[in-house]
Design a protein around this motif. Structure first.
Motif, PDB file in Angstrom:
ATOM      1  N   THR A 144       0.841  -1.199   0.000  1.00  0.00           N
ATOM      2  CA  THR A 144       0.000   0.000   0.000  1.00  0.00           C
ATOM      3  C   THR A 144       0.874   1.246   0.000  1.00  0.00           C
ATOM      4  OG1 THR A 144      -1.590  -1.235   1.358  1.00  0.00           O
ATOM      5  CG2 THR A 144      -1.981   1.123   1.104  1.00  0.00           C
ATOM      6  N   PRO A 145       1.359   1.671  -1.153  1.00  0.00           N
ATOM      7  CA  PRO A 145       2.218   2.860  -1.186  1.00  0.00           C
ATOM      8  C   PRO A 145       1.426   4.144  -1.001  1.00  0.00           C
ATOM      9  CG  PRO A 145       1.847   2.028  -3.408  1.00  0.00           C
ATOM     10  CD  PRO A 145       1.212   1.034  -2.473  1.00  0.00           C
ATOM     11  N   HIS A 146       1.987   5.054  -0.214  1.00  0.00           N
ATOM     12  CA  HIS A 146       1.372   6.369  -0.013  1.00  0.00           C
ATOM     13  C   HIS A 146       2.473   7.317   0.443  1.00  0.00           C
ATOM     14  CE1 HIS A 146      -2.060   9.065   0.731  1.00  0.00           C
ATOM     15  NE2 HIS A 146      -1.366   9.512   1.768  1.00  0.00           N
ATOM     16  N   ASP A 147       2.491   8.515  -0.134  1.00  0.00           N
ATOM     17  CA  ASP A 147       3.522   9.493   0.216  1.00  0.00           C
ATOM     18  C   ASP A 147       3.263  10.094   1.596  1.00  0.00           C
ATOM     19  OD1 ASP A 147       5.163   9.398  -2.071  1.00  0.00           O
ATOM     20  OD2 ASP A 147       3.711  10.576  -3.206  1.00  0.00           O
ATOM     21  N   TYR A 148       4.307  10.138   2.406  1.00  0.00           N
ATOM     22  CA  TYR A 148       4.268  10.823   3.695  1.00  0.00           C
ATOM     23  C   TYR A 148       5.504  11.695   3.811  1.00  0.00           C
ATOM     24  CZ  TYR A 148       0.292   8.310   5.686  1.00  0.00           C
ATOM     25  OH  TYR A 148      -0.972   7.828   5.935  1.00  0.00           O
ATOM     26  N   SER A 149       5.304  12.926   4.225  1.00  0.00           N
ATOM     27  CA  SER A 149       6.446  13.814   4.412  1.00  0.00           C
ATOM     28  C   SER A 149       7.375  13.223   5.470  1.00  0.00           C
ATOM     29  CB  SER A 149       5.968  15.205   4.851  1.00  0.00           C
ATOM     30  OG  SER A 149       5.254  15.130   6.075  1.00  0.00           O
ATOM     31  N   GLY A 150       8.664  13.291   5.190  1.00  0.00           N
ATOM     32  CA  GLY A 150       9.642  12.757   6.119  1.00  0.00           C
ATOM     33  C   GLY A 150       9.933  11.285   5.940  1.00  0.00           C
ATOM     34  N   VAL A 151       9.214  10.612   5.022  1.00  0.00           N
ATOM     35  CA  VAL A 151       9.452   9.192   4.754  1.00  0.00           C
ATOM     36  C   VAL A 151       9.858   9.077   3.290  1.00  0.00           C
ATOM     37  CG1 VAL A 151       8.475   6.872   4.714  1.00  0.00           C
ATOM     38  CG2 VAL A 151       7.744   8.497   6.481  1.00  0.00           C
ATOM     39  N   ASP A 152      11.147   8.827   3.045  1.00  0.00           N
ATOM     40  CA  ASP A 152      11.604   8.811   1.658  1.00  0.00           C
ATOM     41  C   ASP A 152      11.450   7.453   1.001  1.00  0.00           C
ATOM     42  OD1 ASP A 152      13.547   7.469   3.036  1.00  0.00           O
ATOM     43  OD2 ASP A 152      15.240   8.624   2.273  1.00  0.00           O
ATOM     44  N   SER A 153      11.258   6.396   1.778  1.00  0.00           N
ATOM     45  CA  SER A 153      11.120   5.073   1.195  1.00  0.00           C
ATOM     46  C   SER A 153      10.089   4.262   1.965  1.00  0.00           C
ATOM     47  CB  SER A 153      12.476   4.347   1.190  1.00  0.00           C
ATOM     48  OG  SER A 153      12.334   3.025   0.714  1.00  0.00           O
ATOM     49  N   LEU A 154      10.458   3.765   3.139  1.00  0.00           N
ATOM     50  CA  LEU A 154       9.591   2.922   3.953  1.00  0.00           C
ATOM     51  C   LEU A 154       9.905   3.189   5.413  1.00  0.00           C
ATOM     52  CD1 LEU A 154       7.469   0.575   3.683  1.00  0.00           C
ATOM     53  CD2 LEU A 154       9.382  -1.022   3.888  1.00  0.00           C
ATOM     54  N   ALA A 155       8.876   3.174   6.248  1.00  0.00           N
ATOM     55  CA  ALA A 155       9.064   3.430   7.677  1.00  0.00           C
ATOM     56  C   ALA A 155       8.014   2.668   8.470  1.00  0.00           C
ATOM     57  CB  ALA A 155       8.986   4.923   7.983  1.00  0.00           C
ATOM     58  N   ALA A 303      -0.676  -3.114 -20.081  1.00  0.00           N
ATOM     59  CA  ALA A 303      -1.287  -3.979 -19.068  1.00  0.00           C
ATOM     60  C   ALA A 303      -1.367  -3.181 -17.780  1.00  0.00           C
ATOM     61  CB  ALA A 303      -0.463  -5.241 -18.856  1.00  0.00           C
ATOM     62  N   VAL A 304      -2.558  -3.089 -17.180  1.00  0.00           N
ATOM     63  CA  VAL A 304      -2.726  -2.291 -15.972  1.00  0.00           C
ATOM     64  C   VAL A 304      -2.696  -3.194 -14.744  1.00  0.00           C
ATOM     65  CG1 VAL A 304      -4.046  -0.517 -17.164  1.00  0.00           C
ATOM     66  CG2 VAL A 304      -5.252  -2.427 -16.097  1.00  0.00           C
ATOM     67  N   GLY A 305      -2.398  -2.584 -13.624  1.00  0.00           N
ATOM     68  CA  GLY A 305      -2.346  -3.326 -12.371  1.00  0.00           C
ATOM     69  C   GLY A 305      -1.889  -2.421 -11.243  1.00  0.00           C
ATOM     70  N   GLU A 306      -1.464  -3.031 -10.146  1.00  0.00           N
ATOM     71  CA  GLU A 306      -1.007  -2.291  -8.973  1.00  0.00           C
ATOM     72  C   GLU A 306       0.497  -2.089  -9.087  1.00  0.00           C
ATOM     73  OE1 GLU A 306      -2.258  -4.273  -5.412  1.00  0.00           O
ATOM     74  OE2 GLU A 306      -4.146  -4.891  -6.315  1.00  0.00           O
ATOM     75  N   ARG A 307       0.921  -0.833  -9.145  1.00  0.00           N
ATOM     76  CA  ARG A 307       2.330  -0.526  -9.376  1.00  0.00           C
ATOM     77  C   ARG A 307       3.019  -0.203  -8.047  1.00  0.00           C
ATOM     78  NH1 ARG A 307       5.660   3.817 -11.262  1.00  0.00           N
ATOM     79  NH2 ARG A 307       7.066   3.163 -12.947  1.00  0.00           N
ATOM     80  N   HIS A 308       4.186  -0.806  -7.838  1.00  0.00           N
ATOM     81  CA  HIS A 308       4.924  -0.623  -6.598  1.00  0.00           C
ATOM     82  C   HIS A 308       6.406  -0.464  -6.884  1.00  0.00           C
ATOM     83  CE1 HIS A 308       1.449  -2.105  -4.197  1.00  0.00           C
ATOM     84  NE2 HIS A 308       1.264  -2.891  -5.241  1.00  0.00           N
ATOM     85  N   THR A 309       7.085   0.276  -6.027  1.00  0.00           N
ATOM     86  CA  THR A 309       8.536   0.368  -6.052  1.00  0.00           C
ATOM     87  C   THR A 309       9.059  -0.022  -4.677  1.00  0.00           C
ATOM     88  OG1 THR A 309       8.582   2.111  -7.738  1.00  0.00           O
ATOM     89  CG2 THR A 309      10.540   1.876  -6.358  1.00  0.00           C
ATOM     90  N   VAL A 310      10.071  -0.873  -4.644  1.00  0.00           N
ATOM     91  CA  VAL A 310      10.686  -1.286  -3.384  1.00  0.00           C
ATOM     92  C   VAL A 310      12.201  -1.180  -3.519  1.00  0.00           C
ATOM     93  CG1 VAL A 310       8.820  -2.820  -2.671  1.00  0.00           C
ATOM     94  CG2 VAL A 310      10.647  -3.715  -4.118  1.00  0.00           C
ATOM     95  N   THR A 351      10.863  -1.664  -9.582  1.00  0.00           N
ATOM     96  CA  THR A 351       9.483  -1.242  -9.809  1.00  0.00           C
ATOM     97  C   THR A 351       8.768  -2.383 -10.524  1.00  0.00           C
ATOM     98  OG1 THR A 351      10.051   1.100  -9.949  1.00  0.00           O
ATOM     99  CG2 THR A 351       7.964   0.416 -10.933  1.00  0.00           C
ATOM    100  N   PHE A 352       7.646  -2.795  -9.954  1.00  0.00           N
ATOM    101  CA  PHE A 352       6.924  -3.908 -10.555  1.00  0.00           C
ATOM    102  C   PHE A 352       5.429  -3.620 -10.553  1.00  0.00           C
ATOM    103  CE2 PHE A 352       7.291  -4.924  -6.043  1.00  0.00           C
ATOM    104  CZ  PHE A 352       6.007  -5.331  -5.705  1.00  0.00           C
ATOM    105  N   CYS A 353       4.728  -4.368 -11.384  1.00  0.00           N
ATOM    106  CA  CYS A 353       3.275  -4.236 -11.492  1.00  0.00           C
ATOM    107  C   CYS A 353       2.639  -5.576 -11.170  1.00  0.00           C
ATOM    108  CB  CYS A 353       2.889  -3.786 -12.900  1.00  0.00           C
ATOM    109  SG  CYS A 353       1.105  -3.588 -13.153  1.00  0.00           S
TER     110      CYS A 353
END
Length: 374
Positions: A144-155, A303-310, A351-353
C-alpha cells in the motif's frame, strides 16, 4: 502442539478451526495461519513452531462522530492518527524476529526491513511475549504505497502493543511510554477527550488531516480494549480512485462503503448545497477520471495493475518477488536498478506491477465490441 490451550479453545472447537487454516513456510519452517475470521480466532492468527501470534482485531468504524463516539465509549478517549499503509505484527520466535502480514503470512521483505532498520532486541529481551503492532508506511512498499512527508522510502509506526498469545493490549499511556523507552517510532497522539464533548474537536482534527491528504483517526479507550476508526474524505476519494482504476477487480461493496462514508460525513458536517456539490464533484472525478485513464491505457496496449517500487538488499528483493509469486500473483518487473547508498551500501531498486487480469481482459473485451448483458 497443544495450540488449542494457547488459543483458549476446546479441542473440538480447535479442530473446526483447523479445517480453515492455510499452510505456509518460511526459511524451511512450516507454519499455519488463519486467513479469515473464525469462531474465537482472529484473522491472521499464526501457529508457528509451537508459538501462537494472535491476529489483530477488526476495528469498527463510525459514520457519525457525534453519535458514534459517546455510544462506543463511556470514559476518556485517546485519539491517534490512522496511517495509510499495511498492518504488521512483529514477534520474536526462537530467537528470530519475524514480521507477519494482516492475514498471518511471514513477509520476507518486511522481516528484512525490521531486522535492518529497527533495533527491537532490547524490547524482546525484556518482553519476549510481546507482539509489536504497527503500520508500514511510505511510497516504496509492496502493498500500500502512499507518500508521507519525512518518509523517503519505507518506515514503521507502532500503534499497539499486545501479548502475542492472548492478544490482550497494553494500556495507551503505558504503551506509548514503553515504545518511547525503546526508541520505537509511534503514530501521532492528538490528545485525550471526553466522549460527550469530542465531536467538535475531532472535526477540527479530521479537517486538518483531510487538507493534508492523510487517512484519519483511531479512537481508543485508555485501557486499549475498545477502538473505533474514522477516515477523511481525502482517504475515501483516494480509495475510490484506486478501486475504479481497476474497476473489474474490486467489488461493489468496497466502492459502496466509501460512497456511504462521504454521504454521512456531508450530513454530519451540515454542508451547504455548494459544499455538498463540491464534494460530489470531487468524488465523481475520483471515480470517472481514474476509470477513463485505465481504459485509455488498455486501449494503447498497456497492461494495468497495482504498481509498486521497493528498495533493499538484493536478496531481500528476490525473497519478496518469490513470496508474491507463491501467492499466485502475476508480477511484471518494469525497472530493476542497483544504487549505492552511503549508509547501506549496494541496494536493489525494483518497480513492478501486480497484474490484475479481470480488469485487463474485461476492458479489452468491451473495446473489441463484447456485448454487455445486464
Amino acid at each position: 502442539m497443544e495450540y488449542h490451550r494457547q488459543l483458549g479453545l476446546s479441542p473440538e472447537t480447535f479442530e473446526t478451526v483447523l479445517d480453515h487454516v492455510e499452510r505456509a513456510s518460511y526459511e524451511g519452517t512450516e507454519y499455519r495461519h488463519v486467513p479469515d475470521y473464525r469462531r474465537g480466532v482472529e484473522r491472521g492468527t499464526v501457529l508457528f513452531d509451537g508459538a501462537v501470534v494472535r491476529g489483530f482485531p477488526k476495528v469498527p468504524r463510525t459514520l457519525v462522530l457525534g453519535a458514534g463516539v459517546p455510544q462506543q465509549f463511556d470514559g476518556p478517549v485517546a485519539v491517534e492518527e490512522k496511517l495509510n499503509g499495511y498492518n504488521t505484527r512483529i514477534a520474536r520466535i526462537d530467537g528470530d524476529v519475524l514480521a507477519f502480514s494482516r492475514s498471518g503470512l511471514v513477509c520476507p521483505y518486511t522481516t528484512w526491513f525490521v531486522e535492518r532498520r529497527l533495533d527491537l532486541d532490547p524490547l524482546f529481551d525484556d518482553h519476549p511475549d510481546t507482539a509489536v503492532c504497527g503500520e508500514m508506511i511510505g511510497s516504496e512498499n509492496p502493498y500500500t504505497p502512499h507518500d508521507y512527508s519525512g518518509v523517503d522510502s519505507l518506515a514503521f509506526r507502532a500503534f499497539d502493543w499486545r501479548d502475542r498469545q492472548s492478544g490482550e493490549p497494553l494500556d495507551v499511556r503505558g504503551r506509548r511510554e514503553r515504545y518511547g523507552e525503546y526508541g520505537v517510532p509511534q503514530v501521532r497522539l492528538f490528545g485525550v477527550y471526553d466522549p460527550d464533548d469530542a465531536a467538535d474537536e475531532l472535526r477540527e482534527i479530521i479537517d486538518q488531516l483531510d487538507a493534508d491528504d492523510r487517512e484519519g483517526i483511531v479512537m481508543k479507550s485508555l485501557d486499549g480494549v475498545t477502538q473505533l476508526k474514522y477516515t477523511t474524505s481525502a482517504a475515501n476519494r483516494g480509495d475510490l480512485a484506486y478501486a475504479f482504476s481497476l474497476p473489474f477487480d474490486y467489488g461493489q461493496a468496497f466502492m459502496f462503503r466509501r460512497l456511504i462514508r462521504e454521504a454521512f460525513q456531508s450530513i454530519e458536517w451540515n454542508e451547504s448545497p455548494e459544499q455538498a456539490h463540491k464534494r460530489a464533484h470531487a468524488v465523481g472525478e475520483a471515480i470517472v477520471l481514474s476509470m477513463t485513464e485505465t481504459i485509455e491505457r488498455v486501449a494503447d496496449g498497456e497492461a494495468v495493475g497495482e504498481r509498486h517500487t521497493v528498495r533493499g538488499d538484493p536478496a531481500a528483493i528476490d525473497d519478496l518477488l518469490d513470496h508474491l509469486d507463491a501467492q499466485g500473483l502475476t508480477i511484471d518487473v518494469q525497472a530493476d536498478d542497483r544504487v549505492e547508498r552511503e549508509r547501506d551500501g549496494a541496494e536493489r531498486v525494483v518497480t513492478f506491477c501486480k497484474r490484475v487480469q479481470s480488469t485487463n481482459d474485461t476492458i479489452r473485451g468491451y473495446l473489441d465490441g463484447q456485448i454487455v448483458r445486464e
